[in-house]
Each structure stands twice: as structure tokens, then as C-alpha cells.
Design a protein around this motif. Structure first.
Motif, PDB file in Angstrom:
ATOM      1  N   LEU A 164      39.640  44.474  49.758  1.00 40.99           N
ATOM      2  CA  LEU A 164      38.544  43.541  49.506  1.00 40.99           C
ATOM      3  C   LEU A 164      38.773  42.752  48.219  1.00 40.99           C
ATOM      4  CD1 LEU A 164      35.409  45.656  50.516  1.00 40.99           C
ATOM      5  CD2 LEU A 164      36.507  43.817  51.803  1.00 40.99           C
ATOM      6  N   LEU A 165      39.215  43.432  47.171  1.00 39.68           N
ATOM      7  CA  LEU A 165      39.474  42.741  45.917  1.00 39.68           C
ATOM      8  C   LEU A 165      40.613  41.730  46.065  1.00 39.68           C
ATOM      9  CD1 LEU A 165      39.149  45.657  43.336  1.00 39.68           C
ATOM     10  CD2 LEU A 165      37.574  43.748  43.663  1.00 39.68           C
ATOM     11  N   PHE A 166      41.639  42.104  46.811  1.00 36.53           N
ATOM     12  CA  PHE A 166      42.762  41.196  47.040  1.00 36.53           C
ATOM     13  C   PHE A 166      42.306  39.961  47.809  1.00 36.53           C
ATOM     14  CE2 PHE A 166      46.280  39.650  49.646  1.00 36.53           C
ATOM     15  CZ  PHE A 166      47.269  39.453  48.689  1.00 36.53           C
ATOM     16  N   ALA A 167      41.546  40.169  48.898  1.00 34.60           N
ATOM     17  CA  ALA A 167      41.086  39.042  49.711  1.00 34.60           C
ATOM     18  C   ALA A 167      40.133  38.143  48.912  1.00 34.60           C
ATOM     19  CB  ALA A 167      40.396  39.562  50.972  1.00 34.60           C
ATOM     20  N   LEU A 168      39.217  38.756  48.160  1.00 34.61           N
ATOM     21  CA  LEU A 168      38.276  37.981  47.355  1.00 34.61           C
ATOM     22  C   LEU A 168      38.997  37.195  46.268  1.00 34.61           C
ATOM     23  CD1 LEU A 168      35.281  37.361  46.779  1.00 34.61           C
ATOM     24  CD2 LEU A 168      35.246  39.351  45.270  1.00 34.61           C
ATOM     25  N   GLY A 169      39.949  37.847  45.610  1.00 34.77           N
ATOM     26  CA  GLY A 169      40.703  37.167  44.563  1.00 34.77           C
ATOM     27  C   GLY A 169      41.542  36.024  45.107  1.00 34.77           C
ATOM     28  N   LEU A 170      42.208  36.249  46.242  1.00 36.48           N
ATOM     29  CA  LEU A 170      43.035  35.207  46.840  1.00 36.48           C
ATOM     30  C   LEU A 170      42.172  34.020  47.274  1.00 36.48           C
ATOM     31  CD1 LEU A 170      45.875  34.408  47.768  1.00 36.48           C
ATOM     32  CD2 LEU A 170      45.382  35.514  49.956  1.00 36.48           C
ATOM     33  N   PHE A 171      41.003  34.299  47.793  1.00 35.18           N
ATOM     34  CA  PHE A 171      40.085  33.231  48.193  1.00 35.18           C
ATOM     35  C   PHE A 171      39.681  32.396  46.979  1.00 35.18           C
ATOM     36  CE2 PHE A 171      35.674  31.827  49.230  1.00 35.18           C
ATOM     37  CZ  PHE A 171      36.022  30.920  50.227  1.00 35.18           C
ATOM     38  N   GLY A 172      39.428  33.059  45.848  1.00 33.04           N
ATOM     39  CA  GLY A 172      39.061  32.325  44.639  1.00 33.04           C
ATOM     40  C   GLY A 172      40.213  31.494  44.099  1.00 33.04           C
ATOM     41  N   VAL A 173      41.425  32.045  44.118  1.00 37.12           N
ATOM     42  CA  VAL A 173      42.596  31.307  43.617  1.00 37.12           C
ATOM     43  C   VAL A 173      42.818  30.041  44.438  1.00 37.12           C
ATOM     44  CG1 VAL A 173      45.109  31.418  43.394  1.00 37.12           C
ATOM     45  CG2 VAL A 173      43.704  33.333  42.623  1.00 37.12           C
ATOM     46  N   LEU A 174      42.525  30.094  45.721  1.00 39.56           N
ATOM     47  CA  LEU A 174      42.709  28.928  46.600  1.00 39.56           C
ATOM     48  C   LEU A 174      41.522  27.980  46.591  1.00 39.56           C
ATOM     49  CD1 LEU A 174      44.319  30.690  49.713  1.00 39.56           C
ATOM     50  CD2 LEU A 174      45.483  29.386  47.924  1.00 39.56           C
ATOM     51  N   MET A 175      40.483  28.304  45.832  1.00 40.81           N
ATOM     52  CA  MET A 175      39.274  27.499  45.863  1.00 40.81           C
ATOM     53  C   MET A 175      39.479  26.046  45.442  1.00 40.81           C
ATOM     54  SD  MET A 175      36.297  27.585  46.947  1.00 40.81           S
ATOM     55  CE  MET A 175      36.148  29.348  47.233  1.00 40.81           C
ATOM     56  N   PRO A 176      40.366  25.711  44.454  1.00 41.80           N
ATOM     57  CA  PRO A 176      40.577  24.284  44.144  1.00 41.80           C
ATOM     58  C   PRO A 176      41.027  23.462  45.340  1.00 41.80           C
ATOM     59  CG  PRO A 176      41.455  25.643  42.382  1.00 41.80           C
ATOM     60  CD  PRO A 176      41.062  26.575  43.499  1.00 41.80           C
ATOM     61  N   VAL A 177      41.670  24.111  46.305  1.00 38.11           N
ATOM     62  CA  VAL A 177      42.108  23.413  47.516  1.00 38.11           C
ATOM     63  C   VAL A 177      41.031  23.462  48.599  1.00 38.11           C
ATOM     64  CG1 VAL A 177      43.867  23.349  49.333  1.00 38.11           C
ATOM     65  CG2 VAL A 177      44.507  23.941  46.988  1.00 38.11           C
ATOM     66  N   LEU A 178      40.284  24.568  48.641  1.00 37.51           N
ATOM     67  CA  LEU A 178      39.351  24.795  49.743  1.00 37.51           C
ATOM     68  C   LEU A 178      37.926  24.342  49.457  1.00 37.51           C
ATOM     69  CD1 LEU A 178      40.463  28.428  50.736  1.00 37.51           C
ATOM     70  CD2 LEU A 178      41.150  26.289  51.819  1.00 37.51           C
ATOM     71  N   TRP A 179      37.591  24.053  48.194  1.00 39.95           N
ATOM     72  CA  TRP A 179      36.183  23.902  47.850  1.00 39.95           C
ATOM     73  C   TRP A 179      35.526  22.722  48.562  1.00 39.95           C
ATOM     74  CZ3 TRP A 179      33.346  20.030  45.563  1.00 39.95           C
ATOM     75  CH2 TRP A 179      34.058  18.954  45.035  1.00 39.95           C
ATOM     76  N   ASP A 180      36.243  21.602  48.708  1.00 41.69           N
ATOM     77  CA  ASP A 180      35.632  20.416  49.319  1.00 41.69           C
ATOM     78  C   ASP A 180      35.257  20.653  50.780  1.00 41.69           C
ATOM     79  OD1 ASP A 180      34.626  17.914  49.562  1.00 41.69           O
ATOM     80  OD2 ASP A 180      36.565  16.892  49.655  1.00 41.69           O
ATOM     81  N   PRO A 181      36.207  21.086  51.639  1.00 37.43           N
ATOM     82  CA  PRO A 181      35.794  21.366  53.027  1.00 37.43           C
ATOM     83  C   PRO A 181      34.810  22.530  53.120  1.00 37.43           C
ATOM     84  CG  PRO A 181      38.086  22.014  52.660  1.00 37.43           C
ATOM     85  CD  PRO A 181      37.659  21.227  51.466  1.00 37.43           C
ATOM     86  N   TRP A 182      34.946  23.498  52.206  1.00 39.14           N
ATOM     87  CA  TRP A 182      34.031  24.647  52.236  1.00 39.14           C
ATOM     88  C   TRP A 182      32.604  24.218  51.928  1.00 39.14           C
ATOM     89  CZ3 TRP A 182      34.530  29.609  53.757  1.00 39.14           C
ATOM     90  CH2 TRP A 182      33.529  30.513  53.377  1.00 39.14           C
ATOM     91  N   VAL A 183      32.439  23.408  50.875  1.00 37.05           N
ATOM     92  CA  VAL A 183      31.098  22.944  50.502  1.00 37.05           C
ATOM     93  C   VAL A 183      30.545  21.997  51.548  1.00 37.05           C
ATOM     94  CG1 VAL A 183      29.820  21.588  48.787  1.00 37.05           C
ATOM     95  CG2 VAL A 183      31.484  23.289  48.040  1.00 37.05           C
ATOM     96  N   SER A 184      31.425  21.227  52.178  1.00 37.85           N
ATOM     97  CA  SER A 184      30.967  20.319  53.228  1.00 37.85           C
ATOM     98  C   SER A 184      30.426  21.088  54.431  1.00 37.85           C
ATOM     99  CB  SER A 184      32.118  19.403  53.676  1.00 37.85           C
ATOM    100  OG  SER A 184      32.593  18.632  52.591  1.00 37.85           O
TER     101      SER A 184
END
Length: 239
Positions: free
Chosen positions: A166-186
Motif C-alpha cells: 500500500l505504501l509503495f502504490a500510494l507513494g508511486l501514485f504521488g510521484v506520478l502526480m505532476p503528470v496525472l493531476w490534470d486528467p485526474w482533477v478533470s
């Protein structure tokens, strides 16, 4: 200091070198292998989670087999299902010993051998052998320790074995957030990552920093969580 003393202590094959090497390997196992152990912890946790879930299913198959004793088919099923459950428990002990140095307790009996149910059946062929084998399994304390471990492992998998994943998946998701944040927030309005509200590229960068923290926490805590799970399993199994 006598000349050559240091060389003797460090030279491969010197007296006591094998013991020191074994001790170093044991210490590395207890720590989970350092950075490599931390990186492997999420996948090891996944293996232990699947093992625990499988053991839980088999444990309830054992209860089902017991309920069929009155139609005699249970006398054939009980030893076989109990042996399968014992095999899963042995697998837990092997993995704990290989990964974290948490093997059977000192002085414990053979933990790779089922407690003689099928041997008893072989001593008395036919229906008497099946009855004797099934009753021997049901009277065995180790059978019910295996069953208790299967129930506890289902809960322990979530609180200990799955933590690194869980910590690995959560951390990896956060590290990728600069790329994912726009479609995610949309897609998802009012989105948050931990305590950070995702509303701009700047907040996404903060989320990435938090993701690094989660990853580092997972690398550090993962081996300790899995080692605790291995110790719990050994204590419940009593081996």
C-alpha cells in the motif's frame, strides 16, 4: 599486534570465517536485506497476502470436510485437507526463514512433516485406516494451530503484509502526480492526495514530494512489518 593477525581474520577460509559469514547473512535476513529487502517487501507482502487468503479458504474446507463425517466421505477428506493446510503453514515458515531469518523455534519438531494422519491410514488399510487417520488429525493440536493461523493470517495480511504494498502504490501514485493531476482533477472534482488538495501544477509537485516520503517510509517499514508477520505466524503455529 602480531604480524598477519588482520590478514588471518579476513582471509577467506580462515578459522571462524564461515561462522562470521553465516552470522552476517543472518543479520541481513533479520533486517530484511537493507535496500533490496525494502524494494522486495511490497511483492513479498503480496505473496504472503495470497498465501493467507488461500489458507483461509482451505481451513474452511477442513470444517466442511468435518461436517461430512456422518456420511463417511469426511474420513477420507479430513486428512487430505489438513495436509494441504499444513503445507501452506510450512510455506509460511519457509518464507519467513528465507526472507527474514524467522524460522521454526529452537527445539521445535520437524515442521515439514504432517503429523502422521496418512501414516496412520497406511497402517490400517481400508475403512478402519481412514477412520483412524481422520480421528488422529482431529485430535492433533497442530491441526488446530494450523487452522487458527489461517484465520489470523487473513487479518494479519491486511495489517502487516499489505502495508508495504500500500505504501509503495500510494507513494508511486504521488510521484506520478505532476503528470496525472490534470486528467485526474478533470475526472474527479475536489481531488486530494493525502492532505494536499490537487488544484494546480504546484499542488501536484507538493503531492510528488509527499509521494517520495511515502515511498521512503515503505522502504523502511516494509521489512519490519513482514518480519513481525512472520513472528506472529510462528507464534500461532507453535513451531
Amino acid at each position: 599486534m602480531p604480524e598477519g593477525t588482520v590478514g588471518v581474520a579476513t582471509r577467506p577460509g580462515a578459522p571462524g570465517q564461515a561462522e562470521r559469514d553465516d552470522g552476517a547473512r543472518a543479520r541481513r535476513a533479520q533486517r530484511g536485506g537493507g535496500l533490496i529487502g525494502g524494494l522486495l517487501a511490497p511483492w513479498r507482502g503480496l505473496v504472503l497476502m495470497l498465501l493467507g487468503w488461500t489458507a483461509t479458504v482451505v481451513s474452511w474446507l477442513l470444517i466442511t470436510a468435518i461436517t461430512t463425517l456422518f456420511i463417511w466421505v469426511g474420513f477420507a477428506l479430513v486428512p487430505l485437507v489438513a495436509k494441504a493446510l499444513r503445507g501452506l503453514a510450512d510455506c509460511q515458515l519457509r518464507l519467513g526463514q528465507r526472507w527474514y531469518g524467522v524460522g521454526p523455534s529452537e527445539g521445535a519438531g520437524s515442521w515439514e512433516r504432517h503429523p502422521g494422519a496418512l501414516d496412520a491410514a497406511a497402517e490400517a488399510p481400508g475403512v478402519p485406516g481412514l477412520v483412524k487417520g481422520a480421528l488422529r488429525v482431529l485430535r492433533g493440536r497442530s491441526t488446530w494451530r494450523d487452522w487458527a493461523w489461517a484465520q489470523i493470517s487473513l487479518v494479519a495480511s491486511w495489517f502487516l503484509a499489505v502495508v508495504p504494498l500500500l505504501l509503495f502504490a500510494l507513494g508511486l501514485f504521488g510521484v506520478l502526480m505532476p503528470v496525472l493531476w490534470d486528467p485526474w482533477v478533470s475526472t474527479w472534482d475536489n481531488s486530494w492526495y493525502g492532505f494536499i488538495r490537487l488544484e494546480s501544477a504546484r499542488s501536484a509537485n507538493w503531492a510528488a514530494g509527499l509521494g517520495v516520503v511515502w515511498l521512503l517510509l515503505g522502504l523502511w517499514i516494509g521489512p519490519y512489518a513482514l518480519r513481525a508477520q512472520a513472528k506472529l505466524a510462528r507464534a500461532v503455529l507453535g513451531r
